[in-house]
Each structure stands twice: as C-alpha cells, then as structure tokens.
Design a protein around this motif. Structure first.
Motif, mmCIF file in Angstrom:
data_model
loop_
_atom_site.group_PDB
_atom_site.id
_atom_site.type_symbol
_atom_site.label_atom_id
_atom_site.label_comp_id
_atom_site.label_asym_id
_atom_site.label_seq_id
_atom_site.Cartn_x
_atom_site.Cartn_y
_atom_site.Cartn_z
ATOM 1 N N SER A 58 43.521 11.882 -97.808
ATOM 2 C CA SER A 58 43.441 10.503 -98.299
ATOM 3 C C SER A 58 42.937 9.593 -97.187
ATOM 4 O O SER A 58 43.015 9.929 -95.997
ATOM 5 N N ARG A 60 44.341 6.937 -96.302
ATOM 6 C CA ARG A 60 45.537 6.572 -95.536
ATOM 7 C C ARG A 60 45.746 7.562 -94.387
ATOM 8 O O ARG A 60 45.942 7.181 -93.239
ATOM 9 N N ASN A 61 45.686 8.866 -94.707
ATOM 10 C CA ASN A 61 45.875 9.887 -93.672
ATOM 11 C C ASN A 61 44.721 9.902 -92.677
ATOM 12 O O ASN A 61 44.911 10.157 -91.497
ATOM 13 N N LEU A 63 43.004 7.314 -91.671
ATOM 14 C CA LEU A 63 43.189 6.182 -90.761
ATOM 15 C C LEU A 63 44.326 6.416 -89.766
ATOM 16 O O LEU A 63 44.374 5.775 -88.718
ATOM 17 N N GLN A 64 45.227 7.345 -90.080
ATOM 18 C CA GLN A 64 46.349 7.640 -89.190
ATOM 19 C C GLN A 64 46.006 8.692 -88.140
ATOM 20 O O GLN A 64 46.798 8.949 -87.246
#
Length: 120
Positions: A58, A60-61, A63-64
C-alpha cells in the motif's frame, strides 16, 4: 495514392511486404527475411533489465519505508532472475560478479518462437 504517402492498413487485411513500396527488399515471396542489410535495426537500443521479484504494498507502507526496511518479494532465495528486454521475458539467469560489478549468467534462454507466442 502516391508512393510518397505513408500506407496504413486498419481493416486487418493481410498485406504482403511486396505490396508496400517502403518494405520492398525486406522479404521474399515466402515471407522470410532476406535483407542482407539488417544493420539498420541491429543498432537500435533496447532496455535490458533483470527482475529479482516483485510485490504489492500500500502507499501507506511505501511511505513508511526507510533505511534498513525489508520488503518481502514473491521469489524464493536462489530462484533464477528474469531477464527482460523492453518488459518482455527473454531468459532466466543467475547473478555473478565480474570485475567487481554485478552481471548475470543466462541459464535458460526463451526461444524466439516462444517469445512471439507470448506477444499474441
């Protein structure tokens, strides 16, 4: 239509190279390539890439991710890499080191007829 205009066939009809003046000399009546001057296409650059594996994550992942992050791929350790030309699989190979640079040793080259079948 004059010979100066480009010819496009949009109706799916089967044109032979002899029908198109710009392709004269490229094929015999049997359809096989007979042009001895293939140098004009042999120097065309293509993008050669090796794919270790892939995965989906994702945003989200994504960007982490940071230094030291580990991403699990869809391949097992030791499996051959895919060798792609312009995104088309042409071979499998293994990583080698040549003069302190990474290289790839081809272990299985896909035949031209198999590559053509995959295009269709």
């Amino acid at each position: 239509m004059s010979n100066d205009e480009p010819t496009m066939i949009l109706d799916g009809s089967s044109a032979q190279p002899d029908d198109l003046p710009e392709f004269s000399g490229f094929a015999s009546s049997s359809g096989s390539v007979t042009n001895p001057d293939l140098d004009m296409i042999l120097d065309i650059p293509v993008r050669l890439s090796m794919e270790v594996g892939n995965t989906q994550i994702s945003i989200r992942n994504l960007l982490q991710l940071g230094q030291g992050s580990v991403i699990e791929l869809d391949r097992l350790a030791g499996e051959p890499l895919d060798v792609l030309v312009n995104g088309t699989l042409i071979a499998h190979g293994e990583v080698v080191v040549v003069n302190d640079k990474f290289g790839i040793r081809m272990t299985d080259v896909i035949s031209p007829s198999e590559r053509i079948k995959k295009l269709g």
